[in-house]
Design an enzyme around this catalytic site. Sequence first.
Site, mmCIF file in Angstrom:
data_model
loop_
_atom_site.group_PDB
_atom_site.id
_atom_site.type_symbol
_atom_site.label_atom_id
_atom_site.label_comp_id
_atom_site.label_asym_id
_atom_site.label_seq_id
_atom_site.Cartn_x
_atom_site.Cartn_y
_atom_site.Cartn_z
ATOM 1 N N GLY A 95 0.778 -1.234 0.000
ATOM 2 C CA GLY A 95 0.000 0.000 0.000
ATOM 3 C C GLY A 95 0.810 1.285 0.000
ATOM 4 O O GLY A 95 0.310 2.330 0.415
ATOM 5 N N LEU B 161 -9.063 -9.630 -10.511
ATOM 6 C CA LEU B 161 -9.804 -9.039 -11.622
ATOM 7 C C LEU B 161 -11.067 -8.360 -11.077
ATOM 8 O O LEU B 161 -11.762 -8.931 -10.230
ATOM 9 C CB LEU B 161 -10.188 -10.158 -12.591
ATOM 10 C CG LEU B 161 -10.638 -9.751 -13.983
ATOM 11 C CD1 LEU B 161 -9.509 -9.046 -14.738
ATOM 12 C CD2 LEU B 161 -11.073 -10.985 -14.764
ATOM 13 N N HIS C 106 -0.095 0.102 -13.471
ATOM 14 C CA HIS C 106 0.646 -1.117 -13.797
ATOM 15 C C HIS C 106 2.137 -0.761 -13.862
ATOM 16 O O HIS C 106 2.500 0.248 -14.473
ATOM 17 C CB HIS C 106 0.166 -1.674 -15.141
ATOM 18 C CG HIS C 106 0.771 -3.008 -15.423
ATOM 19 N ND1 HIS C 106 0.327 -4.171 -14.838
ATOM 20 C CD2 HIS C 106 1.844 -3.363 -16.179
ATOM 21 C CE1 HIS C 106 1.066 -5.187 -15.235
ATOM 22 N NE2 HIS C 106 1.992 -4.716 -16.048
HETATM 23 C C1 GAR Z 1 2.884 -1.411 -7.583
HETATM 24 O O1 GAR Z 1 4.142 -1.433 -8.187
HETATM 25 C C2 GAR Z 1 1.795 -1.573 -8.636
HETATM 26 O O2 GAR Z 1 2.104 -1.000 -9.868
HETATM 27 C C3 GAR Z 1 1.736 -3.076 -8.749
HETATM 28 O O3 GAR Z 1 1.838 -3.540 -7.427
HETATM 29 C C4 GAR Z 1 2.678 -2.638 -6.696
HETATM 30 C C5 GAR Z 1 1.984 -2.301 -5.399
HETATM 31 O O4 GAR Z 1 2.837 -1.572 -4.547
HETATM 32 N N1 GAR Z 1 0.506 -3.480 -9.390
HETATM 33 C C6 GAR Z 1 0.442 -4.499 -10.231
HETATM 34 O O5 GAR Z 1 1.392 -5.214 -10.495
HETATM 35 C C7 GAR Z 1 -0.945 -4.715 -10.840
HETATM 36 N N2 GAR Z 1 -0.859 -5.565 -11.988
HETATM 37 P P1 GAR Z 1 2.266 -0.861 -3.252
HETATM 38 O O6 GAR Z 1 1.356 -1.867 -2.555
HETATM 39 O O7 GAR Z 1 3.472 -0.527 -2.426
HETATM 40 O O8 GAR Z 1 1.502 0.350 -3.698
#
Ligand code: GAR
Length: 193
Positions: free
Chosen positions: A13, A88, A105
């Site tokens: 998060g 999804l 992404h």
């Molecule tokens: C982020 O890098 C986001 O782009 C990726 O998960 C991470 C979450 O980081 N999302 C995906 O890969 C979706 N396909 P966070 O929980 O520290 O914000």
Amino acid sequence: MPFKIAIFASGGGSNAEQIILHFQENSKVEVSLILTNNKNAYVLERAQKHNIPAVTFTRNDLYQTEKVLNLLKENEIDFIVLAGFLLLVPQNLIRAYSDRIVNIHPALLPAYGGKGMYGHHVHQAVFDNFEKESGITIHMVNQKYDEGRQLFQKSVPLNVTDTPDIIASKVLELEHEYFPLVIEDEIKKILGD
Ligand code: GAR
């Protein structure tokens, strides 16, 4: 009444927290609710730290019931942000929030997108293919992984010595810088500001 955002996150998060901090400065927009499918997600602690209500739901709740949609309605949510949300989004949410769900992404779509391409898997694949750049894509959400209308992309050059972890941190830095701003722009369009 402020324009209300709900953030869906499955993990750490860090993006959710940047978005929360960004809109604390904006009296017209409020992050009102955090939702997660992972009861151990660190995003729950971040929500608590910022006094934002948070709800955990199961895969069954999401796909077999109207629980999540009802929660969004009860909380009068106007806009949904997916920030590291790995499931999804079901049709009932897409229909109710048409053109009001954005995702980030961690790659330059359409490359390195689709089912199974998330988080570290993306950066490992970019590394394995000796890519000279990576980046971020922010897009509207439709019924397929990573295929909605693109709103924004930003690239970052990679060095031959960059490990998947270094690639991940370069990309995350871009996410933190641009995601709140792109969300704000989209909301301004909706509000006609
Ligand atoms: C982020 O890098 C986001 O782009 C990726 O998960 C991470 C979450 O980081 N999302 C995906 O890969 C979706 N396909 P966070 O929980 O520290 O914000």
